[in-house]
Design a protein around this motif. Sequence first.
Motif, mmCIF file in Angstrom:
data_model
loop_
_atom_site.group_PDB
_atom_site.id
_atom_site.type_symbol
_atom_site.label_atom_id
_atom_site.label_comp_id
_atom_site.label_asym_id
_atom_site.label_seq_id
_atom_site.Cartn_x
_atom_site.Cartn_y
_atom_site.Cartn_z
ATOM 1 N N GLY A 26 0.759 -1.285 -0.078
ATOM 2 C CA GLY A 26 0.081 0.024 -0.024
ATOM 3 C C GLY A 26 0.745 1.265 -0.294
ATOM 4 N N ILE A 27 1.959 1.105 0.952
ATOM 5 C CA ILE A 27 2.770 2.516 0.931
ATOM 6 C C ILE A 27 3.416 2.730 -0.534
ATOM 7 C CG2 ILE A 27 4.853 3.463 1.825
ATOM 8 C CD1 ILE A 27 4.218 1.836 4.361
ATOM 9 N N LEU A 28 3.882 1.547 -1.024
ATOM 10 C CA LEU A 28 4.467 1.806 -2.703
ATOM 11 C C LEU A 28 3.266 2.258 -3.340
ATOM 12 C CD1 LEU A 28 6.571 -1.653 -2.860
ATOM 13 C CD2 LEU A 28 7.262 0.788 -2.561
ATOM 14 N N LYS A 29 2.212 1.989 -3.403
ATOM 15 C CA LYS A 29 1.270 2.481 -4.053
ATOM 16 C C LYS A 29 0.803 4.070 -3.893
ATOM 17 C CE LYS A 29 -1.397 -1.679 -5.737
ATOM 18 N NZ LYS A 29 -0.447 -2.799 -5.354
ATOM 19 N N VAL A 30 1.212 4.374 -2.762
ATOM 20 C CA VAL A 30 1.070 5.881 -2.228
ATOM 21 C C VAL A 30 2.258 6.552 -2.983
ATOM 22 C CG1 VAL A 30 1.278 7.541 -0.337
ATOM 23 C CG2 VAL A 30 0.067 5.354 -0.064
ATOM 24 N N LEU A 31 3.497 5.893 -2.851
ATOM 25 C CA LEU A 31 4.666 6.737 -3.561
ATOM 26 C C LEU A 31 4.484 6.688 -5.054
ATOM 27 C CD1 LEU A 31 7.350 4.940 -1.357
ATOM 28 C CD2 LEU A 31 6.219 7.261 -0.939
ATOM 29 N N SER A 32 3.647 6.018 -5.517
ATOM 30 C CA SER A 32 3.241 5.938 -6.793
ATOM 31 C C SER A 32 2.164 6.950 -7.323
ATOM 32 C CB SER A 32 2.935 4.647 -7.373
ATOM 33 O OG SER A 32 4.028 3.566 -7.321
ATOM 34 N N GLY A 33 1.670 7.526 -6.472
ATOM 35 C CA GLY A 33 0.550 8.875 -6.506
ATOM 36 C C GLY A 33 -0.743 7.979 -6.978
ATOM 37 N N ILE A 34 -0.992 6.581 -6.551
ATOM 38 C CA ILE A 34 -2.170 5.749 -6.986
ATOM 39 C C ILE A 34 -3.264 6.010 -5.655
ATOM 40 C CG2 ILE A 34 -3.177 3.692 -7.199
ATOM 41 C CD1 ILE A 34 -0.504 2.652 -8.500
ATOM 42 N N THR A 35 -2.752 6.087 -4.448
ATOM 43 C CA THR A 35 -3.703 6.128 -3.403
ATOM 44 C C THR A 35 -3.082 7.204 -2.318
ATOM 45 O OG1 THR A 35 -5.046 5.008 -1.757
ATOM 46 C CG2 THR A 35 -2.886 4.102 -2.262
ATOM 47 N N SER A 36 -3.583 7.118 -1.084
ATOM 48 C CA SER A 36 -3.210 7.847 -0.035
ATOM 49 C C SER A 36 -2.874 7.195 1.105
ATOM 50 C CB SER A 36 -4.270 9.048 0.434
ATOM 51 O OG SER A 36 -5.486 8.400 0.848
ATOM 52 N N PHE A 37 -2.174 7.786 2.204
ATOM 53 C CA PHE A 37 -1.783 6.934 3.303
ATOM 54 C C PHE A 37 -2.842 6.916 4.168
ATOM 55 C CE2 PHE A 37 2.593 9.298 2.794
ATOM 56 C CZ PHE A 37 3.217 7.930 2.746
#
Length: 576
Positions: free
Chosen positions: A552-563
Amino acid sequence: MRKKTLAATARRFILYSMAETRTAAVQKKLNEMRREAEERDAERRAQKSGYPYIDLRKIPVSIEAIRLISESDAKEAVAAAVETKKNEVAVAAADPGSAAFTPAIKKLEGLNHEVKFFVASKSGIEKTWELYKFVSAEQKEITGEVDIERERLEGLMKRLASFQMVQDEVKKLDFKNTTTTELLEIVLAGGLAIGASDIHLEAGEKKTKIRFRLDGLLHDMFGDLPPYNYEHLVSRIKLLSGLKINVRDEAQDGRFTVGLTTKEVEVRVSIIPSEFGETIVMRLLDPDSIQADMSGLGLRKDDLELVERQLKKPNGLILNTGPTGSGKTTTLYAFLRKAANPEIKIITIEDPIEYRIEGIEQTQVDPEAGYTFASGLRSILRQDPDVILVGEIRDQETADIALQAALTGHTVYSTLHTNDAAGAVPRLVDLGVKPTSIGPAVNLIIAQRLVRKLCLSCRKKIEPATELQTKIKKFLEGLPARVNREPYGKPALYESAGCEACGGFGYKGRIGIFEFFETGPEFEVGILKEISEVFLKKLAEKQGMVTMQEDGILKVLSGITSFEEVEENTGPIEWQ
């Protein structure tokens, strides 16, 4: 003096209210006694006539049966058709021997119906006649297909392009002059247009609430639907779903289909009794929402390679774990599509079949017919399949058969309700499965959740604080070697905003976050000694598993979702 007068008035009011309450209670009791006396009388008449007695207060009455006898004939004969199965019809009458009863029966027999007679009270029969008001108006609709013009429905879907538009459309209705069909059209078209997964109709004391579930969260669409309109809407949905109109104090499940130009959307209906009426949930099974292939699941490149490696194995069990609504079925369907080819046979057993997949044999459990997950799985194995999907492992028998099938040359996919991948083994042991069977049979354990994706039209880029940048750097350094860190070196962090495209919510659509626990020799040996989650998590970490939260954090860092979304689904972020 004035105080004494007020006190006396208050006492008189209280005494009057108490007397009125007692009168209402006495009247209610008298009515109940009168009805009971009627039923006892009907029982006596049944004994004399030789026909069985039936209490119409306690059985569901089918709309399909009611329409078999015309309203005029039913009232003339003081009778009603109450249930039909194949060519058999159950008919209740106050007096089956009366001359007025004969013509109605002859009409039924002339239509090749086998009639079974019952004796019922007159009050009970008269109550069933209330269903005739639905017969003529809904004659075409009780087949389970919505009698709405396709062009009109699709026109509404184009016009109701956002949550706000659906709200505005309902708010401007004049409910005193709004037909049930018009209201249902707007609710269904709105839900389909904005991609709602469920429509909730919740009865209140004075008003009814309509809510849509979007991307996993419920949103109030309308909260002031009058009881009169709601009652008619409930009856219409029951008719469409093939449910019993006169049953209001029991849970019922049904389904109907909405036919569109390019597809058919199945609507699964669940109705339960509540304090102020019946509550309905309509699940919209849009086939477009399940068309995800392997690349559309949201897997990182290294996880995709891991999964494809496992799918190439000729046998073994792949378990997908997570709570209801976490996307397990979608993931397994994507696996099936990947595995499908003309050279292998794939059979599923599901409860229920969520979506139809071309080229795959799908079966549905039917406990009444004795077709359970366990018995169905046994039958499927006799069909010589290469790949089997078992909708859910719920008991020891199903688990044992699935594991044995995986050990004897079959590829088996299934789901299990646990919080994470490490919890799958203790759960299987709790069901009664021996660890000696789990180790050699299980190839891969998956855990997943669904997080909302930031709306690409309105997301706002943010600069992470220095402290957060430090945490992110340490987090990336601590990831397993198989994860390519390069795409995350300059994190693209965004926050939700809200616009017309996403209905003001800031998010649009969902994506999976995963963890994959590969088994192997160390796993087999280890669970023979210890099956605790602590041990299994350490083993998974040693093997280089990326947890759901880390994914999930990696998807946050990709701009896909939020913390915030990641924490909502996996708990507070543990940066260490």
